[in-house]
Write a protein that holds these residues in place. Sequence first.
Motif, PDB file in Angstrom:
ATOM      1  N   VAL A 200       0.843  -1.203   0.000  1.00 15.61           N
ATOM      2  CA  VAL A 200       0.000   0.000   0.000  1.00 15.61           C
ATOM      3  C   VAL A 200       0.878   1.253   0.000  1.00 15.61           C
TER       4      VAL A 200
ATOM      5  N   LEU B 284       0.831   4.097  -2.920  1.00 13.80           N
ATOM      6  CA  LEU B 284       0.593   5.520  -2.639  1.00 13.80           C
ATOM      7  C   LEU B 284       1.755   6.374  -3.122  1.00 13.80           C
TER       8      LEU B 284
ATOM      9  N   SER C 137      -3.585  -2.304  -5.941  1.00 13.40           N
ATOM     10  CA  SER C 137      -3.799  -1.106  -5.129  1.00 13.40           C
ATOM     11  C   SER C 137      -3.455   0.158  -5.907  1.00 13.40           C
TER      12      SER C 137
ATOM     13  N   PHE D 199      -6.020   3.280  -6.564  1.00 14.41           N
ATOM     14  CA  PHE D 199      -5.738   4.653  -6.126  1.00 14.41           C
ATOM     15  C   PHE D 199      -5.745   5.633  -7.299  1.00 14.41           C
TER      16      PHE D 199
ATOM     17  N   ILE E 166      -4.777  11.879   1.690  1.00 20.54           N
ATOM     18  CA  ILE E 166      -4.712  10.430   1.511  1.00 20.54           C
ATOM     19  C   ILE E 166      -5.595   9.722   2.538  1.00 20.54           C
ATOM     20  N   ARG E 167      -5.560  10.205   3.788  1.00 15.39           N
ATOM     21  CA  ARG E 167      -6.314   9.534   4.846  1.00 15.39           C
ATOM     22  C   ARG E 167      -7.816   9.737   4.677  1.00 15.39           C
TER      23      ARG E 167
ATOM     24  N   LEU F 102      -7.644   6.728   0.803  1.00 16.29           N
ATOM     25  CA  LEU F 102      -7.780   5.417   1.454  1.00 16.29           C
ATOM     26  C   LEU F 102      -9.225   4.962   1.596  1.00 16.29           C
TER      27      LEU F 102
ATOM     28  N   ARG G 220     -10.465   1.463  -0.252  1.00 15.00           N
ATOM     29  CA  ARG G 220     -10.432   0.425   0.774  1.00 15.00           C
ATOM     30  C   ARG G 220     -10.872  -0.924   0.233  1.00 15.00           C
TER      31      ARG G 220
ATOM     32  N   VAL H 206      -8.151  -2.381  -1.968  1.00 15.15           N
ATOM     33  CA  VAL H 206      -7.020  -2.903  -1.204  1.00 15.15           C
ATOM     34  C   VAL H 206      -7.368  -4.252  -0.584  1.00 15.15           C
TER      35      VAL H 206
END
Length: 336
Positions: free
Chosen positions: A115, A119, A206, A210, A232-233, A237, A241, A244
Motif C-alpha cells: 500500500v 501511494l 492497489s 488509487f 490520503i487519509r 484510502l 479500501r 485494497v
Amino acid sequence: MDITTTQDTAPPPLSPPPAETRQKQAARGATRPGDRIFLGLSRGSGIFLLALMAAIAVFLTYRAALVLTKNEGNFFTTFEWEANSSPPVFGIAVLAFGTIVSALIAMIIAVPVAVGIALFITHYAPRRLSGPISYVIDLLAAVPSIVYGLWGALVLVPHMTGLFSWLDEYFGWTGIFAWQGGAPRSMLTVGILLAIMILPIVTNVSREVFKQVPQMHEEAALALGATRWEVIRMAVLPFGRSGVISASMLGLGRALGETMAVATVLSPTFDINASLLDPGGGTFAQNIASKFGEANTTGQDALIASGLVLFVITLLVNGAARAIIARRKEYSGANG
C-alpha cells in the motif's frame, strides 16, 4: 413592446433506472444476432465457471471420502503422515498450522509495504520516477515461483542468520522468536519469501485503485486546507479500501497455495514448533508436491483430501473478503 420571460417548464431529467431494471431491459432488447450471441456467451461463461467449480468440489470430496474411511488416525488432529502404510495414518494438523501461519506472516509484511508503494507511485513520486518503479513491480509479478524458490534457498536463507540471532537475543524470551541454531529454514523464512512474492500483486491492484480516486475529492480536501497525508487519509484510502481488500485477498490466495518456493526453502517435519525460527512445519501445497510422486493410490487420495481442505479454506477466505467489501459499498469505486 414588453418582453416577458417565462419560466422554463421543461420536465426535470429522469433518473436512470436501477441496475436490475437495466439488465432486464438489456435482456429483452437483445434482438440483434450480435446481441443474442454476446448474451449467450456471457451467460454460458458464468454457468461454465460454476459447473467447473462444482466438478472440482465433487471430485475432491469423492476421492477424500474413499480414503478417510481407511484412516486410522484423526484427520484433523494427527501429527503424522504415513498415508502409504497399511493401515494408513495421517492428519493435517501440522499442514493447516503451517499454511495459515506462513500466509499470515506474508500478509503482515507485504500489505503495508505494498500500500505504501502504491501511494508513493500515485501521489508522491514524480512522473519520471513512477514509470520505472511501476515497470519493476510489473516485472517482479512475472517471475516464476521456482526462481523465487532458488533465490530464497541460495540467497535469502544464508542471510537470515543475522536476523534470527538478533530476534533471539532481544525477543527470544517470548518463545515465538527463540532460536536453537541450525539452518534458518523455518516458517518465518517462508513467510518472508511469500511476502516478497505477493508484494507485486497487492501493489499493482492497489495502484490501479488509487488512480481511480476522483480528482475533485482530492482538490476539495486541499481547498479546505488539508495536508497531503490528510488528503490520503480522508479521500484516497476510504475510496480505495475495497480495492485494497481485494488485492490483499489475491495475495493471500497465492500465499496459501504456493508450492515450489515453499518446498525449496522449508525443511519440512510433522511437528508444530512454538518458535517461528526453528526448522520444521509444512504446508498443504508443499506436502502435496513433495509426496505425490512416491504415493500409492491410498496416499494420493490422502493428498487429495488435504487439497480439499485447502480448497475449502480458500473459498472461506474469498467469501469473507466479499462480505467485507459488501459491507463497505459506500467506499467502492463504483459508488465514488
